[in-house]
Enzyme design. Structure first.
Site, PDB file in Angstrom:
ATOM      1  N   GLY A  46       0.825  -1.202   0.000  1.00 43.41           N
ATOM      2  CA  GLY A  46       0.000   0.000   0.000  1.00 43.41           C
ATOM      3  C   GLY A  46       0.854   1.244   0.000  1.00 43.41           C
ATOM      4  O   GLY A  46       1.964   1.246   0.544  1.00 43.41           O
ATOM      5  N   GLN A  51       2.724   9.972   1.050  1.00 42.94           N
ATOM      6  CA  GLN A  51       4.072   9.402   1.152  1.00 42.94           C
ATOM      7  C   GLN A  51       4.976   9.785  -0.011  1.00 42.94           C
ATOM      8  O   GLN A  51       6.190   9.636   0.080  1.00 42.94           O
ATOM      9  CB  GLN A  51       3.992   7.872   1.238  1.00 42.94           C
ATOM     10  CG  GLN A  51       3.368   7.374   2.531  1.00 42.94           C
ATOM     11  CD  GLN A  51       3.209   5.868   2.486  1.00 42.94           C
ATOM     12  OE1 GLN A  51       2.224   5.353   1.977  1.00 42.94           O
ATOM     13  NE2 GLN A  51       4.196   5.152   3.005  1.00 42.94           N
ATOM     14  N   CYS A  92       5.645  -0.027   7.088  1.00 45.00           N
ATOM     15  CA  CYS A  92       5.320   1.124   6.253  1.00 45.00           C
ATOM     16  C   CYS A  92       6.517   1.440   5.367  1.00 45.00           C
ATOM     17  O   CYS A  92       7.663   1.419   5.837  1.00 45.00           O
ATOM     18  CB  CYS A  92       5.009   2.332   7.144  1.00 45.00           C
ATOM     19  SG  CYS A  92       4.557   3.822   6.233  1.00 45.00           S
ATOM     20  N   LEU A  93       6.255   1.738   4.112  1.00 43.15           N
ATOM     21  CA  LEU A  93       7.347   2.077   3.193  1.00 43.15           C
ATOM     22  C   LEU A  93       8.076   3.351   3.646  1.00 43.15           C
ATOM     23  O   LEU A  93       9.225   3.549   3.278  1.00 43.15           O
ATOM     24  CB  LEU A  93       6.810   2.247   1.763  1.00 43.15           C
ATOM     25  CG  LEU A  93       6.408   0.938   1.067  1.00 43.15           C
ATOM     26  CD1 LEU A  93       5.693   1.234  -0.241  1.00 43.15           C
ATOM     27  CD2 LEU A  93       7.620   0.044   0.828  1.00 43.15           C
ATOM     28  N   HIS A 134      -4.665   1.823   7.393  1.00 46.01           N
ATOM     29  CA  HIS A 134      -3.291   2.360   7.477  1.00 46.01           C
ATOM     30  C   HIS A 134      -3.078   3.468   6.439  1.00 46.01           C
ATOM     31  O   HIS A 134      -2.549   4.540   6.765  1.00 46.01           O
ATOM     32  CB  HIS A 134      -2.310   1.197   7.257  1.00 46.01           C
ATOM     33  CG  HIS A 134      -0.867   1.586   7.191  1.00 46.01           C
ATOM     34  ND1 HIS A 134       0.057   1.189   8.134  1.00 46.01           N
ATOM     35  CD2 HIS A 134      -0.169   2.323   6.287  1.00 46.01           C
ATOM     36  CE1 HIS A 134       1.243   1.679   7.820  1.00 46.01           C
ATOM     37  NE2 HIS A 134       1.136   2.371   6.698  1.00 46.01           N
ATOM     38  N   GLU A 135      -3.508   3.215   5.200  1.00 41.83           N
ATOM     39  CA  GLU A 135      -3.299   4.203   4.127  1.00 41.83           C
ATOM     40  C   GLU A 135      -4.160   5.442   4.326  1.00 41.83           C
ATOM     41  O   GLU A 135      -3.727   6.561   4.053  1.00 41.83           O
ATOM     42  CB  GLU A 135      -3.582   3.580   2.754  1.00 41.83           C
ATOM     43  CG  GLU A 135      -2.711   2.371   2.387  1.00 41.83           C
ATOM     44  CD  GLU A 135      -1.228   2.581   2.625  1.00 41.83           C
ATOM     45  OE1 GLU A 135      -0.748   3.728   2.527  1.00 41.83           O
ATOM     46  OE2 GLU A 135      -0.538   1.587   2.926  1.00 41.83           O
ATOM     47  N   HIS A 138      -2.568   7.861   6.595  1.00 39.10           N
ATOM     48  CA  HIS A 138      -1.561   8.708   5.930  1.00 39.10           C
ATOM     49  C   HIS A 138      -2.205   9.979   5.372  1.00 39.10           C
ATOM     50  O   HIS A 138      -1.636  11.065   5.467  1.00 39.10           O
ATOM     51  CB  HIS A 138      -0.890   7.963   4.770  1.00 39.10           C
ATOM     52  CG  HIS A 138       0.233   7.056   5.179  1.00 39.10           C
ATOM     53  ND1 HIS A 138       1.347   7.506   5.855  1.00 39.10           N
ATOM     54  CD2 HIS A 138       0.428   5.731   4.980  1.00 39.10           C
ATOM     55  CE1 HIS A 138       2.176   6.488   6.066  1.00 39.10           C
ATOM     56  NE2 HIS A 138       1.641   5.394   5.552  1.00 39.10           N
TER      57      HIS A 138
HETATM   58  C1  QAP Z   1       0.890  -0.797   4.996  1.00 42.78           C
HETATM   59  O1  QAP Z   1       3.026  -1.145   4.118  1.00 42.78           O
HETATM   60  C2  QAP Z   1       0.615  -2.074   5.727  1.00 42.78           C
HETATM   61  O2  QAP Z   1       9.793  -2.056   6.344  1.00 42.78           O
HETATM   62  C3  QAP Z   1       1.703  -0.957   3.740  1.00 42.78           C
HETATM   63  O3  QAP Z   1      11.676  -2.790   4.574  1.00 42.78           O
HETATM   64  C4  QAP Z   1       1.632  -2.868   6.212  1.00 42.78           C
HETATM   65  O4  QAP Z   1       3.638  -1.846   2.111  1.00 42.78           O
HETATM   66  C5  QAP Z   1      -0.658  -2.462   5.943  1.00 42.78           C
HETATM   67  C6  QAP Z   1       7.687  -2.452   3.415  1.00 42.78           C
HETATM   68  C7  QAP Z   1       1.353  -4.056   6.880  1.00 42.78           C
HETATM   69  C8  QAP Z   1      -0.939  -3.643   6.591  1.00 42.78           C
HETATM   70  C9  QAP Z   1       0.065  -4.446   7.069  1.00 42.78           C
HETATM   71  C10 QAP Z   1       8.084  -2.191   4.692  1.00 42.78           C
HETATM   72  C11 QAP Z   1       8.650  -2.833   2.492  1.00 42.78           C
HETATM   73  C12 QAP Z   1       6.296  -2.318   2.987  1.00 42.78           C
HETATM   74  C13 QAP Z   1       9.416  -2.312   5.074  1.00 42.78           C
HETATM   75  C14 QAP Z   1       3.959  -1.625   3.247  1.00 42.78           C
HETATM   76  C15 QAP Z   1      10.384  -2.685   4.139  1.00 42.78           C
HETATM   77  C16 QAP Z   1       9.986  -2.949   2.856  1.00 42.78           C
HETATM   78  C17 QAP Z   1       5.314  -1.807   3.749  1.00 42.78           C
HETATM   79 CO    CO Z   2       2.471   3.489   5.490  1.00 41.07          CO
END
Ligand code: QAP
Ligand code: CO
Length: 165
Positions: A46, A51, A92-93, A134-135, A138
């Protein structure tokens, strides 16, 4: 607009409140496209416009195994939240390498415009429900680490600043 840069926590711009998208036009479609590309390249599930430093209500999501079911939500609004809650590990990215538990509603219903500018309603549970919440946070300028204790949040802040390039 191919290459988008993902803001990293604790960048203050991550706390900007997004404005509604005025019109679903070519500009918005190309932004959504660039955001999907950026999300797939970063191996995320997401990404919110906030972001990538665009402060409009637009998010892209793909929680599918095959990474082939993109979901674009424009001007999303949560119209129903389940009373049941659940704690899930989130990442989170904008906060790479950090994962921690956050309590959220187990299921939500969200209304949003699609890329054709048509109003759609999505019912979500499981990972998709977590991701939508979550999004949408943001878009309100909220990062998931703000749900953690001040101690944890400060440790994360210090770690992110040390890693900064
Ligand atoms: C939000 O998060 C989310 O630490 C989206 O090193 C996350 O895409 C919603 C990511 C979990 C529900 C559950 C994170 C990639 C990606 C990192 C992401 C990383 C590489 C996070
Ligand atoms: Co995020």
């Amino acid at each position: 607009m191919t290459q988008l840069t993902i803001l990293r926590y604790p960048d203050p711009r991550l706390h900007t409140v997004a404005k509604p998208v005025a019109e679903v036009d070519a500009r918005v479609r190309s932004l959504a496209d660039a955001m999907l590309k950026t999300m797939y390249e970063a191996e995320g599930i997401g990404l919110a416009a906030t972001q990538v430093n665009v402060h409009e209500r637009l998010v892209v999501i793909d929680v599918s195994e095959g990474r082939d079911q993109p979901l674009v939500l424009i001007n999303p609004e949560i119209v129903w939240t389940s009373p049941e809650k659940q704690v899930n590990d989130e990442g989170c990215l904008s906060v790479p390498g950090v994962y921690d538990g956050v309590e959220r509603a187990s299921a939500v219903r969200v209304q949003a415009l699609d890329l054709k500018g048509e109003q759609q309603t999505h019912s979500a549970e499981g990972l998709l429900a977590v991701c939508i919440q979550h999004e949408m946070d943001h878009l309100m300028g909220k990062v998931f680490v703000e749900y953690l204790s001040p101690l944890k949040r400060n440790r994360i802040k210090t770690k992110m600043i040390k890693q900064r390039k």
